[in-house]
Enzyme design. Structure first.
Site, PDB file in Angstrom:
ATOM      1  N   HIS A 272       0.856  -1.187   0.000  1.00 37.82           N
ATOM      2  CA  HIS A 272       0.000   0.000   0.000  1.00 37.82           C
ATOM      3  C   HIS A 272       0.887   1.229   0.000  1.00 37.82           C
ATOM      4  CE1 HIS A 272      -3.019   2.948   1.273  1.00 37.82           C
ATOM      5  NE2 HIS A 272      -3.919   2.088   0.857  1.00 37.82           N
ATOM      6  N   GLU A 325      -7.793  -4.822  -0.356  1.00 41.76           N
ATOM      7  CA  GLU A 325      -8.344  -5.540  -1.495  1.00 41.76           C
ATOM      8  C   GLU A 325      -8.263  -7.051  -1.331  1.00 41.76           C
ATOM      9  OE1 GLU A 325      -5.871  -3.664  -4.313  1.00 41.76           O
ATOM     10  OE2 GLU A 325      -7.290  -2.061  -4.754  1.00 41.76           O
TER      11      GLU A 325
END
Length: 388
Positions: A272, A325
């Protein structure tokens, strides 16, 4: 009826001479001030208007959270009831939007259908500066637009909403024609809460840029949908599912992951831009996935553990952990959504945050107009066309 906005609305440009040098992708550049949400990347915390995301995900429903984002405080029971009634009243699809949805080929991606529907709706329904009434109207309709197109592409007619159902339950009903189980409603509600906002991400920044031009709220949201569609932002959950299917078995996971990393293939659901530890939203989704699909969870968790270990071994110091996700795919599949509905369902949640940011931007606006570092030539000799 117009609902006032409470809480600070401060948005500014960061174009001063002392601004940090651009590292690419505006990394480290402060582009606005906001009171809506805070992402603490090093400690793995996400805050919505002062509240920790873990508390909200476990105890609230989506309607409570969007009230918090729009008005700056969690609703009382009466305020929540009023907002739910407003949502139910807005659950209509104008004829021009239905015409647009019916005209789309059945092969159209649902994210493209959503973008089209919001644009068509905004063309007839939105006038003037952004208001919280418009935010409610938009947010209430996202599930309707998606469910209507999903049924049309499968040869079914869209359904009428059930006013007694909450936002998450009504969405699942419109997709399937069956009142969903409480387990599925709770899972989807938690997902919608977790994804409702996330600081100055790409789609939110896009929405604020459009809003800063004093364009309308529908234009801002259409632009945000376009940004969320990209696989480097919100378009990856279904690709996590594809990756897990490709890995196939726990025995194949180690070699598959190592080969993917060494050949430069991206591991979907890991890493991320902001978080340097596990994404707190992934922590919540992991526990939900454990309950929703115990058998599938064993494999998904094993792949996660191996991937984190191998990433640290082959890319030491990069601090690449699970992002939101990864388990989003497992949770959304468990409530019956097809893979191509994963990212549009992300939008069903994030429209709450997008509209809150548009309202905040409009409340204390300055045109967002950053500079670029020019790297081209500056002194070429011009030649007329007949001499080139």
């Amino acid at each position: 009826m117009s609902m006032p906005i409470s809480g600070p609305n401060q948005a500014t440009n960061a174009t001063t001479a002392s601004a940090p040098k651009n590292k690419g992708g505006l990394e480290g550049i402060v582009a606005a001030t906001t009171a809506i949400s805070k992402v603490e990347g090093n400690t793995g915390r996400l805050i919505y208007r002062g509240y920790n995301i873990h508390d909200l995900a476990r105890t609230t429903i989506f309607e409570e959270v969007v009230h918090l984002l729009w008005f700056g405080h969690l609703p009382s029971q009466q305020e929540l009831t009023n907002l739910q009634q407003r949502f139910a009243a807005e659950r209509t699809i104008p004829e021009n939007v239905m015409v647009a949805l019916r005209a789309l080929p059945t092969s159209t991606e649902p994210m493209d259908a959503l973008r089209t529907a919001v644009s068509a709706w905004g063309a007839v329904a939105i006038k003037g500066q952004p208001t919280v009434d418009q935010a409610i109207a938009l947010t209430a309709r996202f599930p309707l637009f998606l469910a209507a197109f999903n049924r049309l592409r499968h040869g079914q007619e869209p359904l009428e909403s059930k006013p007694e159902l909450g936002h998450a339950a009504n969405y699942l009903y419109l997709l399937t024609g069956e009142v969903p189980s409480e387990e599925h409603v709770q899972g989807l509600n938690a997902y919608l809460v977790l994804l409702a906002d996330h600081g100055m991400n790409a789609s939110t920044f896009t929405a604020r840029i459009v809003a800063s031009t004093e364009s309308d709220i529908a234009s801002s949201i259409v632009a945000a949908i376009g940004a969320l569609k990209g696989p480097l932002h919100g378009g990856a959950p279904s690709k996590v599912q594809d990756m897990l299917h490709e890995i196939g078995t726990p025995e194949n996971a180690d070699s598959w992951i190592r080969d993917a990393i060494t050949t430069g293939k991206k591991l979907m659901g890991f890493g991320h831009r902001v978080y340097k530890t596990t994404d707190p939203r992934a922590e919540e989704l992991r526990e939900m996935a454990r309950v929703a699909d115990p058998q599938g969870f064993v494999f998904t968790r094993r792949v996660e553990e191996l991937a984190i270990s191998i990433l640290e071994e082959l890319k030491p110091g990069r601090r690449l952990y699970t992002n939101v996700e990864y388990y989003s795919a497992a949770l959304m599949a468990s409530v019956g959504l097809s893979g191509d509905l994963f990212t549009p369902t992300f939008a069903v949640s994030r429209v709450g945050g997008w509209t809150a940011h548009v309202l905040e931007q409009a409340g204390n606006n300055r045109l967002i107009r950053p500079e670029a570092e020019y790297t081209g030539s500056t002194d070429l000799a011009f030649k007329p066309l007949n001499e080139r």
